[in-house]
Design an enzyme around this catalytic site. Structure first.
Site, short mmCIF file in Angstrom:
data_model
loop_
_atom_site.label_atom_id
_atom_site.label_comp_id
_atom_site.label_asym_id
_atom_site.label_seq_id
_atom_site.Cartn_x
_atom_site.Cartn_y
_atom_site.Cartn_z
N GLN A 221 89.92 12.53 -33.32
CA GLN A 221 91.17 11.77 -33.39
C GLN A 221 92.34 12.75 -33.46
O GLN A 221 92.31 13.71 -34.23
CB GLN A 221 91.17 10.87 -34.62
CG GLN A 221 90.13 9.77 -34.59
CD GLN A 221 90.05 9.04 -35.91
OE1 GLN A 221 89.79 9.66 -36.94
NE2 GLN A 221 90.29 7.75 -35.89
N ASP A 271 90.25 5.08 -26.90
CA ASP A 271 90.95 4.18 -27.84
C ASP A 271 92.40 4.62 -28.05
O ASP A 271 92.92 4.61 -29.17
CB ASP A 271 90.23 4.17 -29.20
CG ASP A 271 88.80 3.68 -29.10
OD1 ASP A 271 88.46 3.00 -28.11
OD2 ASP A 271 88.01 3.99 -30.01
N ARG A 335 88.27 -2.28 -26.11
CA ARG A 335 87.20 -2.78 -26.95
C ARG A 335 87.81 -3.17 -28.29
O ARG A 335 88.88 -2.70 -28.67
CB ARG A 335 86.11 -1.72 -27.16
CG ARG A 335 86.58 -0.41 -27.79
CD ARG A 335 85.42 0.57 -27.92
NE ARG A 335 85.84 1.89 -28.42
CZ ARG A 335 85.00 2.88 -28.68
NH1 ARG A 335 83.69 2.71 -28.50
NH2 ARG A 335 85.43 4.05 -29.12
N TRP A 337 88.08 -3.01 -32.27
CA TRP A 337 87.80 -2.02 -33.31
C TRP A 337 87.39 -2.78 -34.56
O TRP A 337 88.21 -3.38 -35.24
CB TRP A 337 89.04 -1.17 -33.57
CG TRP A 337 88.89 -0.17 -34.68
CD1 TRP A 337 87.72 0.32 -35.20
CD2 TRP A 337 89.95 0.47 -35.41
NE1 TRP A 337 87.98 1.22 -36.20
CE2 TRP A 337 89.34 1.33 -36.36
CE3 TRP A 337 91.34 0.41 -35.35
CZ2 TRP A 337 90.08 2.11 -37.24
CZ3 TRP A 337 92.09 1.18 -36.23
CH2 TRP A 337 91.47 2.03 -37.17
#
Length: 414
Positions: A221, A271, A335, A337
């Site tokens: 991340q 993401d 998608r 989370w």
């Protein structure tokens, strides 16, 4: 680039292409779609417009009608505070000065072209702030390299190497909240710009987490921007990273936070637009890159409160992938989370259930046309949508990721 005009023009081209496409080749683009690619009908799509996403504030369990109508951001030629040149050396210093000045009037922080290394934390309690570039967005650059895999102690040493956060400073509590974490890693503290103030406006800036391709394709991340509060506006922005580029967050998990993004560019590979906010993206370009992760990239990952119907709305936008995805279209639009459910698995009505509608947008090559939505993050919950007559679009036992009236993709990758 005028994204809205481009989408309109290319959508017209798509209609021409559709005439030459056999009817059976694209049946899934009509409502109700399939269990892996649900499509809204015109009636179903009607509520999913900006005014509904921006129409409520307060607690998720008891929303209050509170219409927000974000107008285009207007900036003065001469800002209240200047960064660069003979002004403040760092953006953080200007933010601190605006905070200390206080008041309820909007304060304008103009940033001259240049590269401004380091993080920027904008604390709650600031007056309404507008941070804007005094030049082309690509020339006004806020940059830093920070990876979420480091320990909180290592994060603190890295972020505060120049002593920009000191006890008594407005942003000190934000810094301390991350520096004193007891978790193994810094997690979502790994961001270049972090804002907790309401009524924040950002315009004409490039924010880049320069970790980029220096790491493997694993879980790294590396946020460029994190916003936590209500009524946040972005316009003409460039947000660049790889995993988790932009977190449109609601710091108080019980309360609604609204975000408006217009005429911007957001780039990443995993993401890279995610969070709990009620966020509307208009005339914005999302670009999936393969330079670090050659397949299976994901754009959106909302973690909307399970009983709240409005998460992310993407309207009149451009969604593209780089050439690495063209030969093998493995990209995913998004998608859910399932935040916080790694130990329990998805718990209907308790676990967040990401909500997203992509409508009236152009989707380029490189995305999976049959299964455009990936299994949920955190739990790997398989994607499944209702396609029965009279379906409940907010059924907590199913996903809430939908399309409506999009063009481009099916005619490119078939």
């Amino acid at each position: 680039m005028n994204i809205a005009r481009l989408v309109t023009a290319l959508a017209a081209t798509t209609l021409v292409l559709a005439v030459a496409t056999p009817a059976h080749a694209d049946e899934s683009t009509s409502a109700p779609g399939t269990v892996t690619r649900p499509i809204l009908s015109r009636a179903e799509a009607a509520p999913f417009v900006p005014r509904t996403y921006f129409g409520f504030s307060g607690e998720y369990e008891a929303p209050v009608a509170d219409p927000w109508h974000p107008a285009p951001i207007v900036t003065p030629r001469r800002p209240d505070l200047l960064v660069g040149g003979h002004g403040f050396a760092t953006v953080q210093e200007a933010v601190n000065a605006a905070y200390r000045a206080g008041g309820t009037e909007r304060r304008f922080i103009g940033i001259l072209p240049g590269v401004y290394p380091g993080t920027v934390f904008i604390p709650a309690g600031s007056p309404p702030l507008t941070l804007y570039g005094l030049g082309r967005p690509a020339d006004v650059r806020l940059e830093f390299t920070v990876d979420a895999t480091v320990t909180p102690a290592a994060w603190a040493a890295l972020v505060n190497a120049d002593g920009r956060y000191a006890e008594g400073d407005p942003a000190w509590p934000m810094f301390q909240s991350c520096a004193t974490k007891t978790s193994a890693t810094a997690g979502l503290c790994a961001t270049v710009v972090w804002a907790q103030s309401t009524d924040l406006q950002l315009k004409g800036l490039t924010i880049t987490n320069t970790l980029l391709d220096t790491v493997d394709r694993g879980t790294h991340q590396a946020l460029a921007l994190r916003t936590d509060a209500d009524r946040t506006q972005l316009e003409g922005m460039r947000l660049i990273s790889r995993q988790d580029t932009f977190l449109a967050n609601a710091d108080d998990v019980a309360r609604i936070a609204r975000v408006s993004v217009r005429d911007s560019y957001i780039e990443g590979d995993t993401d890279f637009v995610f969070g709990r906010a009620a966020a509307v993206f208009t005339a914005t370009h999302f670009h999936l890159v393969s330079s670090r992760k050659a397949s299976g990239g994901v754009i959106f990952a909302p973690n909307t409160a399970p009983n709240y119907p409005y998460g992310f709305l993407v309207t009149h936008c451009l969604i593209t992938a780089d050439d690495g995805y063209a030969a093998a279209p493995t990209g995913f639009l998004g998608r859910a989370w399932d935040q916080g459910a790694s130990a329990t698995g998805y718990l209907p009505g308790i676990t967040p259930n990401g909500q997203l509608v992509i409508r009236d947008s152009l989707i380029g090559a490189g995305f999976n046309a049959v299964t455009p939505w990936a299994p949920a993050a955190t739990t790997a919950r398989p994607f499944a949508a209702r396609i029965d007559d009279g379906r409940d679009l907010n059924d907590i036992n199913y996903n809430r990721l939908y399309e409506y009236a999009n063009g481009g993709r099916a005619h490119r990758i078939g």
